[in-house]
Design a protein around this motif. Structure first.
Motif, short mmCIF file in Angstrom:
data_model
loop_
_atom_site.label_atom_id
_atom_site.label_comp_id
_atom_site.label_asym_id
_atom_site.label_seq_id
_atom_site.Cartn_x
_atom_site.Cartn_y
_atom_site.Cartn_z
N LEU A 83 8.61 2.99 6.40
CA LEU A 83 7.90 2.98 5.30
C LEU A 83 6.38 2.33 5.34
N GLY A 84 6.89 0.93 6.37
CA GLY A 84 5.22 0.88 6.28
C GLY A 84 3.90 1.82 6.53
N LEU A 85 4.55 3.15 7.77
CA LEU A 85 3.52 3.66 8.12
C LEU A 85 3.21 4.76 7.34
N ALA A 86 4.49 5.02 6.85
CA ALA A 86 4.46 6.53 5.90
C ALA A 86 3.59 6.45 4.32
N LEU A 87 3.88 5.61 4.30
CA LEU A 87 3.44 4.96 2.88
C LEU A 87 2.04 4.43 3.14
N ARG A 88 0.97 4.23 4.21
CA ARG A 88 -0.32 4.24 4.83
C ARG A 88 -0.62 3.90 3.11
N PRO A 89 -1.25 5.54 3.44
CA PRO A 89 -1.94 6.61 2.21
C PRO A 89 -2.08 5.80 0.86
N VAL A 90 -0.89 5.64 0.31
CA VAL A 90 -0.69 5.02 -0.64
C VAL A 90 -0.95 3.16 -0.79
N LEU A 91 -0.63 2.35 0.44
CA LEU A 91 -0.28 1.40 0.22
C LEU A 91 -2.06 1.35 0.32
N SER A 92 -2.20 1.29 1.76
CA SER A 92 -3.98 1.17 2.54
C SER A 92 -4.38 1.21 1.63
N PRO A 93 -5.05 1.76 0.44
CA PRO A 93 -6.07 2.05 -0.64
C PRO A 93 -6.01 -0.12 -1.33
N LEU A 94 -4.72 0.00 -1.30
CA LEU A 94 -4.49 -1.35 -3.04
C LEU A 94 -4.96 -2.60 -1.66
N VAL A 95 -5.13 -2.89 -0.59
CA VAL A 95 -5.43 -3.84 0.15
C VAL A 95 -6.47 -3.41 1.22
N THR A 96 -6.49 -5.03 2.09
CA THR A 96 -7.84 -5.31 2.63
C THR A 96 -7.30 -4.78 4.41
N PRO A 97 -7.80 -4.27 4.97
CA PRO A 97 -6.64 -3.81 6.97
C PRO A 97 -6.69 -5.16 6.99
N ALA A 98 -7.03 -6.51 6.57
CA ALA A 98 -6.41 -7.38 7.26
C ALA A 98 -5.20 -7.69 6.78
N LEU A 99 -4.88 -7.75 5.15
CA LEU A 99 -3.87 -7.41 4.47
C LEU A 99 -2.77 -6.55 4.57
N TYR A 100 -3.08 -5.59 5.60
CA TYR A 100 -2.22 -4.45 5.48
C TYR A 100 -1.66 -4.58 7.07
N THR A 101 -2.64 -5.09 7.46
CA THR A 101 -2.22 -5.50 8.77
C THR A 101 -0.82 -6.24 8.70
N GLY A 102 -0.51 -7.69 7.85
CA GLY A 102 0.44 -8.22 7.70
C GLY A 102 1.62 -7.63 6.99
N ILE A 103 1.07 -6.05 5.86
CA ILE A 103 2.27 -5.33 5.48
C ILE A 103 3.01 -4.69 6.45
N LEU A 104 1.84 -4.99 7.43
CA LEU A 104 2.85 -3.67 9.18
C LEU A 104 3.76 -5.02 9.73
N ALA A 237 1.28 -5.66 -5.94
CA ALA A 237 1.79 -4.27 -6.03
C ALA A 237 3.02 -3.51 -5.12
N VAL A 238 1.88 -3.69 -3.82
CA VAL A 238 2.75 -2.93 -2.70
C VAL A 238 4.04 -4.11 -2.27
N ASN A 239 3.80 -4.76 -2.11
CA ASN A 239 5.91 -5.37 -2.10
C ASN A 239 6.30 -5.70 -2.98
N ILE A 240 6.56 -5.16 -4.52
CA ILE A 240 7.67 -4.64 -5.33
C ILE A 240 7.30 -3.14 -4.61
N VAL A 241 7.15 -2.23 -4.61
CA VAL A 241 7.31 -1.17 -4.18
C VAL A 241 8.82 -1.10 -2.85
N LEU A 242 7.53 -1.94 -1.44
CA LEU A 242 8.31 -2.16 -0.62
C LEU A 242 9.74 -2.11 -0.84
N LEU A 243 9.94 -3.34 -1.83
CA LEU A 243 11.23 -3.90 -2.08
C LEU A 243 12.17 -3.18 -2.29
#
Length: 339
Positions: A83-104, A237-243
């Protein structure tokens, strides 16, 4: 008076307070070295006490339910990373690269232990299976999480070193104290069971120490200047979508595979949650010191969101009439028993 369902608990408020203190009064120089040493000792003590607390009888009671455990492990260590990788086109624009690393990083973590069991019990799920499944996830995560991080976060700043070197550090800091606690459980287990407040104090205190040290280093590196307010909103928003996606997938898979209602509840709670207690110490070992603050921020938010959502679900499911099938006799398949 009971706390309203959607208000943060005291520990979450303490986490927020720790971040504020670290932002205003970050530790530097010799104080940072001392805090880092104290934090390492506290983490070792935490896992030692968890090892002494974990009942082998409870593990054996649920260990034979292999189909349930396999589904939980797949949800935790396969579904979330995908999910973390597949949703990258949707998730990564919402956060900074450092925060996306934290999501992964969040997606690679094991399941929680205490809250998964508590919510399973509250919702009338299969508690022995939850104990076994959550505990197995936590232990396997010591080895699986660093390997997944090395695969998923290799092109992002912050994750460094060989995954085997990282595993070695985690084994020394987390697994060795845990095994020592298990070996000494016959001698100190009853004392630990009688003094649960001590374990809670060490549990929460060690996490607060790690958060303070991590955010102190991050503040010294200018974390709040590099993360805009819009990115923090996007992170929520990203965390809500993931959960939400994780809850839907685990619920659908458990029902589709014919698990009993009690087992479905266990799979949903154990397969959709991520461990703050394991994640923050692991982040401290895996990532460079200056990047830990940004890496654990998604996990801290996800922790509070999952607690609020799962508390509501557990209360709702627990209020329903208990089905006729006995939990202890469940084999994970088949329809509910007839009345």
């Amino acid at each position: 008076m009971a706390r309203p369902k959607f208000l943060p608990d005291n520990f979450t408020l303490a986490l927020v307070g720790t971040v504020i203190i670290a932002s205003l009064l970050p530790c530097r120089g010799g104080a940072a070295v001392a805090f880092n040493w104290i934090t390492n000792v506290a983490i070792g003590l935490l896992f030692f006490l968890h090892g002494a607390k974990l009942s082998r009888e409870a593990i054996l009671a649920g260990a034979t339910h292999w189909r349930l455990h396999l589904l939980v492990l797949i949800s935790t260590f396969v579904m979330f990373p995908v999910l973390g990788l597949a949703l990258r086109p949707v998730l990564s624009p919402l956060v900074t690269p450092a925060l996306y690393t934290g999501i992964l990083f969040l997606c690679t973590l094991p399941s929680t232990v205490q809250s998964s069991i508590a919510f399973t019990s509250m919702a009338k799920g299969n508690v022995p299976a939850a104990v076994c499944s959550a505990s197995a996830s936590s232990l396997l995560g010591i080895f699986i999480t660093p390997a997944l991080v090395s695969l998923m976060v290799s092109d992002h700043a912050g994750a460094g070193g060989s995954p085997w070197h990282t595993v070695g550090n985690i084994v020394l800091q987390l697994l060795v104290p845990f095994v020592a606690g298990q070996l000494l459980r016959p001698a100190i287990g009853k004392w630990v069971d009688r003094h649960k407040a001590v374990l809670k104090f060490v549990d929460q205190g060690s996490i607060l120490l790690v958060v303070y040290v991590a955010f102190s280093e991050a503040v010294n590196e200018g974390i709040w200047h590099s993360i805009p307010l819009s990115a923090l909103g996007g992170l929520v928003a990203v965390n809500i979508v993931l959960l939400a996606v994780a809850l839907l997938i685990t619920a659908f898979a458990a029902k589709r595979l014919g698990f009993s209602r009690a087992d479905q509840i266990t799979i949903i709670f154990c397969g959709s949650k991520k461990s703050l207690a394991s994640g923050i110490p692991m982040a401290k070992v895996i990532f460079a010191a200056h990047s830990v603050g940004a890496v654990v921020l998604p996990l801290m938010l996800f922790h509070q969101i999952q607690l609020m959502v799962c508390a509501v679900l557990a209360q709702r499911w627990g209020s329903r009439k208990t089905m006729a099938e006995p939990v202890r006799g469940s084999k994970g398949v088949g329809a509910p028993a007839r009345r």
